[in-house]
Scaffold this motif. Structure first.
Motif, PDB file in Angstrom:
ATOM      1  N   PHE A  27       0.813  -1.213   0.000  1.00  0.00           N
ATOM      2  CA  PHE A  27       0.000   0.000   0.000  1.00  0.00           C
ATOM      3  C   PHE A  27       0.854   1.275   0.000  1.00  0.00           C
ATOM      4  N   GLY A  28       1.953   1.279   0.736  1.00  0.00           N
ATOM      5  CA  GLY A  28       2.800   2.469   0.781  1.00  0.00           C
ATOM      6  C   GLY A  28       3.388   2.822  -0.576  1.00  0.00           C
ATOM      7  N   PRO A  29       4.102   1.891  -1.246  1.00  0.00           N
ATOM      8  CA  PRO A  29       4.598   2.182  -2.587  1.00  0.00           C
ATOM      9  C   PRO A  29       3.488   2.497  -3.585  1.00  0.00           C
ATOM     10  N   ALA A  30       2.336   1.830  -3.447  1.00  0.00           N
ATOM     11  CA  ALA A  30       1.215   2.105  -4.343  1.00  0.00           C
ATOM     12  C   ALA A  30       0.749   3.553  -4.184  1.00  0.00           C
ATOM     13  N   ARG A  31       0.649   4.008  -2.960  1.00  0.00           N
ATOM     14  CA  ARG A  31       0.222   5.396  -2.723  1.00  0.00           C
ATOM     15  C   ARG A  31       1.208   6.379  -3.340  1.00  0.00           C
ATOM     16  N   GLU A  32       2.485   6.125  -3.183  1.00  0.00           N
ATOM     17  CA  GLU A  32       3.499   7.031  -3.742  1.00  0.00           C
ATOM     18  C   GLU A  32       3.380   7.116  -5.261  1.00  0.00           C
ATOM     19  N   LEU A  33       3.198   5.983  -5.918  1.00  0.00           N
ATOM     20  CA  LEU A  33       3.059   5.973  -7.376  1.00  0.00           C
ATOM     21  C   LEU A  33       1.789   6.700  -7.811  1.00  0.00           C
ATOM     22  N   ALA A  34       0.689   6.465  -7.093  1.00  0.00           N
ATOM     23  CA  ALA A  34      -0.570   7.137  -7.443  1.00  0.00           C
ATOM     24  C   ALA A  34      -0.455   8.643  -7.263  1.00  0.00           C
ATOM     25  N   GLU A  35       0.223   9.070  -6.224  1.00  0.00           N
ATOM     26  CA  GLU A  35       0.406  10.511  -5.995  1.00  0.00           C
ATOM     27  C   GLU A  35       1.281  11.135  -7.077  1.00  0.00           C
ATOM     28  N   ARG A  36       2.262  10.397  -7.568  1.00  0.00           N
ATOM     29  CA  ARG A  36       3.101  10.909  -8.658  1.00  0.00           C
ATOM     30  C   ARG A  36       2.292  11.066  -9.935  1.00  0.00           C
ATOM     31  N   ALA A  37       1.454  10.078 -10.241  1.00  0.00           N
ATOM     32  CA  ALA A  37       0.594  10.173 -11.428  1.00  0.00           C
ATOM     33  C   ALA A  37      -0.341  11.373 -11.325  1.00  0.00           C
ATOM     34  N   LEU A  38      -0.926  11.556 -10.142  1.00  0.00           N
ATOM     35  CA  LEU A  38      -1.842  12.680  -9.923  1.00  0.00           C
ATOM     36  C   LEU A  38      -1.129  14.011 -10.096  1.00  0.00           C
ATOM     37  N   ALA A  39       0.076  14.131  -9.539  1.00  0.00           N
ATOM     38  CA  ALA A  39       0.815  15.393  -9.617  1.00  0.00           C
ATOM     39  C   ALA A  39       1.120  15.766 -11.070  1.00  0.00           C
ATOM     40  N   ILE A  40       1.465  14.774 -11.886  1.00  0.00           N
ATOM     41  CA  ILE A  40       1.740  15.044 -13.300  1.00  0.00           C
ATOM     42  C   ILE A  40       0.487  15.571 -13.986  1.00  0.00           C
ATOM     43  N   SER A  41      -0.642  14.905 -13.779  1.00  0.00           N
ATOM     44  CA  SER A  41      -1.878  15.319 -14.450  1.00  0.00           C
ATOM     45  C   SER A  41      -2.334  16.696 -13.977  1.00  0.00           C
ATOM     46  N   GLU A  42      -2.124  17.008 -12.716  1.00  0.00           N
ATOM     47  CA  GLU A  42      -2.537  18.319 -12.190  1.00  0.00           C
ATOM     48  C   GLU A  42      -1.721  19.444 -12.796  1.00  0.00           C
ATOM     49  N   ARG A  43      -0.450  19.188 -13.086  1.00  0.00           N
ATOM     50  CA  ARG A  43       0.374  20.234 -13.708  1.00  0.00           C
ATOM     51  C   ARG A  43      -0.104  20.551 -15.117  1.00  0.00           C
ATOM     52  N   ILE A  44      -0.677  19.564 -15.788  1.00  0.00           N
ATOM     53  CA  ILE A  44      -1.133  19.766 -17.167  1.00  0.00           C
ATOM     54  C   ILE A  44      -2.493  20.441 -17.202  1.00  0.00           C
ATOM     55  N   ASP A  45      -3.449  19.907 -16.431  1.00  0.00           N
ATOM     56  CA  ASP A  45      -4.798  20.484 -16.385  1.00  0.00           C
ATOM     57  C   ASP A  45      -5.444  20.073 -15.066  1.00  0.00           C
ATOM     58  N   PRO A  46      -5.441  20.951 -14.057  1.00  0.00           N
ATOM     59  CA  PRO A  46      -5.933  20.560 -12.732  1.00  0.00           C
ATOM     60  C   PRO A  46      -7.407  20.194 -12.687  1.00  0.00           C
ATOM     61  N   LYS A  47      -8.160  20.509 -13.725  1.00  0.00           N
ATOM     62  CA  LYS A  47      -9.581  20.164 -13.760  1.00  0.00           C
ATOM     63  C   LYS A  47      -9.911  19.189 -14.896  1.00  0.00           C
ATOM     64  N   GLY A  48      -8.884  18.517 -15.405  1.00  0.00           N
ATOM     65  CA  GLY A  48      -9.094  17.575 -16.498  1.00  0.00           C
ATOM     66  C   GLY A  48      -9.522  16.208 -15.995  1.00  0.00           C
ATOM     67  N   LEU A  49     -10.133  15.431 -16.894  1.00  0.00           N
ATOM     68  CA  LEU A  49     -10.602  14.095 -16.518  1.00  0.00           C
ATOM     69  C   LEU A  49      -9.482  13.156 -16.062  1.00  0.00           C
ATOM     70  N   PRO A  50      -8.256  13.252 -16.612  1.00  0.00           N
ATOM     71  CA  PRO A  50      -7.200  12.401 -16.059  1.00  0.00           C
ATOM     72  C   PRO A  50      -6.978  12.626 -14.567  1.00  0.00           C
ATOM     73  N   VAL A  51      -7.115  13.862 -14.105  1.00  0.00           N
ATOM     74  CA  VAL A  51      -6.972  14.140 -12.676  1.00  0.00           C
ATOM     75  C   VAL A  51      -8.014  13.352 -11.888  1.00  0.00           C
ATOM     76  N   ALA A  52      -9.244  13.346 -12.362  1.00  0.00           N
ATOM     77  CA  ALA A  52     -10.309  12.600 -11.662  1.00  0.00           C
ATOM     78  C   ALA A  52      -9.985  11.108 -11.621  1.00  0.00           C
ATOM     79  N   ALA A  53      -9.469  10.576 -12.719  1.00  0.00           N
ATOM     80  CA  ALA A  53      -9.139   9.147 -12.758  1.00  0.00           C
ATOM     81  C   ALA A  53      -8.051   8.811 -11.743  1.00  0.00           C
ATOM     82  N   TYR A  54      -7.030   9.665 -11.653  1.00  0.00           N
ATOM     83  CA  TYR A  54      -5.934   9.381 -10.731  1.00  0.00           C
ATOM     84  C   TYR A  54      -6.337   9.652  -9.280  1.00  0.00           C
ATOM     85  N   LEU A  55      -7.257  10.582  -9.068  1.00  0.00           N
ATOM     86  CA  LEU A  55      -7.805  10.777  -7.729  1.00  0.00           C
ATOM     87  C   LEU A  55      -8.542   9.527  -7.267  1.00  0.00           C
ATOM     88  N   ARG A  56      -9.283   8.901  -8.187  1.00  0.00           N
ATOM     89  CA  ARG A  56     -10.003   7.673  -7.835  1.00  0.00           C
ATOM     90  C   ARG A  56      -9.016   6.549  -7.494  1.00  0.00           C
TER      91      ARG A  56
END
Length: 387
Positions: free
Chosen positions: A55-84
């Motif tokens: 769970f710990g490494p999984a959380r770190e990877l998910a947070e990295r994916a989210l951070a990348i998508s937020e830099r591109i478009d903080p209100k884009g659908l990829p952000v919602a997918a990575y938040l889920r």
């Protein structure tokens, strides 16, 4: 990336899935496919690590994916997918408030892009229902499950895996209410779906059987409960390995069953197996150890060994922490530890804990009046002049 998803998350060939994911990442970087492609691989690797029980490494990877998508478009659908994706990991890590914050952001984005009745809304609602259930807000949880079911039935169909996940979670909510027969019925509906989609021995199917076994135990269908939980342990060890949080969960439920029927030595054995598996997979400080230590303490009290129970309850409290989300659990543990201290002859340490538990329950309002009354009666019995 899709090969990583299939082998790692669906077939649960975790190492093979991770290998495909790392190869995909190398290719994406070599051809400069762009940051969103990299985020997609990170999210896939996070899902595999989660299913692997890391769970710990999984959380770190998910947070990295989210951070990348937020830099591109903080209100884009990829952000919602990575938040889920992140919220699922947080929920399984017993971080319901953090999970809910991610879900609320995801819901806002998906509603803006796709409207209120899209299947992605239902997926988010199902996760939020699990968060609300962990927080004891069962009416709200079941409202989310019901709404999600309505959306899925109108879109992906009655017999989809998505509907099965909701049946499982709804069963857990009914279990928490004490409606064990209702919970059993929901778990059986989920199992029928999972056996058709995933197969009869897949870890997801076994997870539903585990919840069914726990419900059967509480409803005192003892023989069936033991048979199911033992089979779940055997299959999860084969599917996931002995040192996995889902294997630990099965040991925990079997241990609690043995305690209910008075097989206390067997209960301690299963709870110790649950502890070892959880420590091996999540580390010795994980919040997920709290209920195992608490169950061990309860069993030791039943055995007339309150001094040993005190140490188990102390460990349960230490792992739980003092966040607001765990306030009800902490209050319950405090008064339980206080009672064990009294039984062990350590009255001086018991009184502050009982007072702390009472204060916590008072802050919860009318819903905790019965708990406050129980503590008052307990204090009147053991500390008549010091309430």
């Amino acid at each position: 990336v899709r090969l990583a998803d299939v082998t790692g998350s669906w077939l649960e060939q975790f190492d093979e899935g991770l290998r495909h994911g790392e190869l995909a990442m190398a290719v994406i970087r070599r051809v400069n496919a762009g940051p969103l492609a990299e985020a997609d691989v990170l999210a896939s690797l996070a899902s595999i690590r989660w299913r692997k029980g890391e769970f710990g490494p999984a959380r770190e990877l998910a947070e990295r994916a989210l951070a990348i998508s937020e830099r591109i478009d903080p209100k884009g659908l990829p952000v919602a997918a990575y938040l889920r994706s992140l919220a699922v990991i947080l929920n399984d890590s017993d971080e319901p408030e953090a999970s809910m914050k991610a879900i609320e952001r995801g819901l806002e984005i998906v509603r803006a892009h796709l409207g209120p009745d899209h299947p992605d809304i239902a997926r988010l609602l199902n996760i939020r229902g699990g968060d609300l259930r962990r927080l004891g807000r069962l009416d709200e949880a079941e409202a989310d499950y019901t709404h999600a079911l309505e959306i899925f039935r109108a879109s992906v169909g009655e017999s989809s895996a998505e509907v099965g996940f909701i049946y499982t979670n709804l069963g857990s909510s009914l279990d928490k209410r004490g409606d064990y027969e209702g919970a059993i019925a929901q778990h059986r509906r989920a199992i029928a779906i999972f056996e058709r989609i995933f197969g009869p021995t897949h870890s997801r199917t076994m997870g539903a059987y585990e919840r069914l076994g726990s419900g059967l135990s509480k409803a005192r269908h003892d023989e069936e409960a033991v048979a199911i939980l033992r089979r779940v342990i055997t299959r999860q060890e084969q599917n996931l390995g002995p040192d996995h949080p889902f294997t630990s969960n099965a040991h925990f439920h079997l241990g609690m069953h043995y305690r209910r029927v008075g097989a206390l030595t067997e209960a301690l054995g299963e709870l110790e197996a649950a502890r070892r598996a959880m420590v091996a997979s999540q580390g010795p400080e994980s919040k997920l150890l709290s209920r195992i230590y608490s169950g061990t303490g309860d069993t030791l009290v039943d055995l007339g060994r309150p001094a040993e129970a005190v140490r188990s309850y102390e460990l349960a409290l230490a792992r739980l922490g003092d966040d607001a989300a765990g306030n009800e659990k902490r209050a319950s543990l405090e008064i339980t530890l206080a009672d064990a201290l009294v039984r062990a002859g350590q009255h001086a340490r018991a009184l502050p804990l009982a007072r702390s538990a009472r204060t916590r329950y008072l802050a919860m309002g009318d819903g905790a009046k019965a708990d406050v009354a129980e503590i008052d009666a307990w204090m009147a019995e053991h500390f008549p002049s010091r309430r």
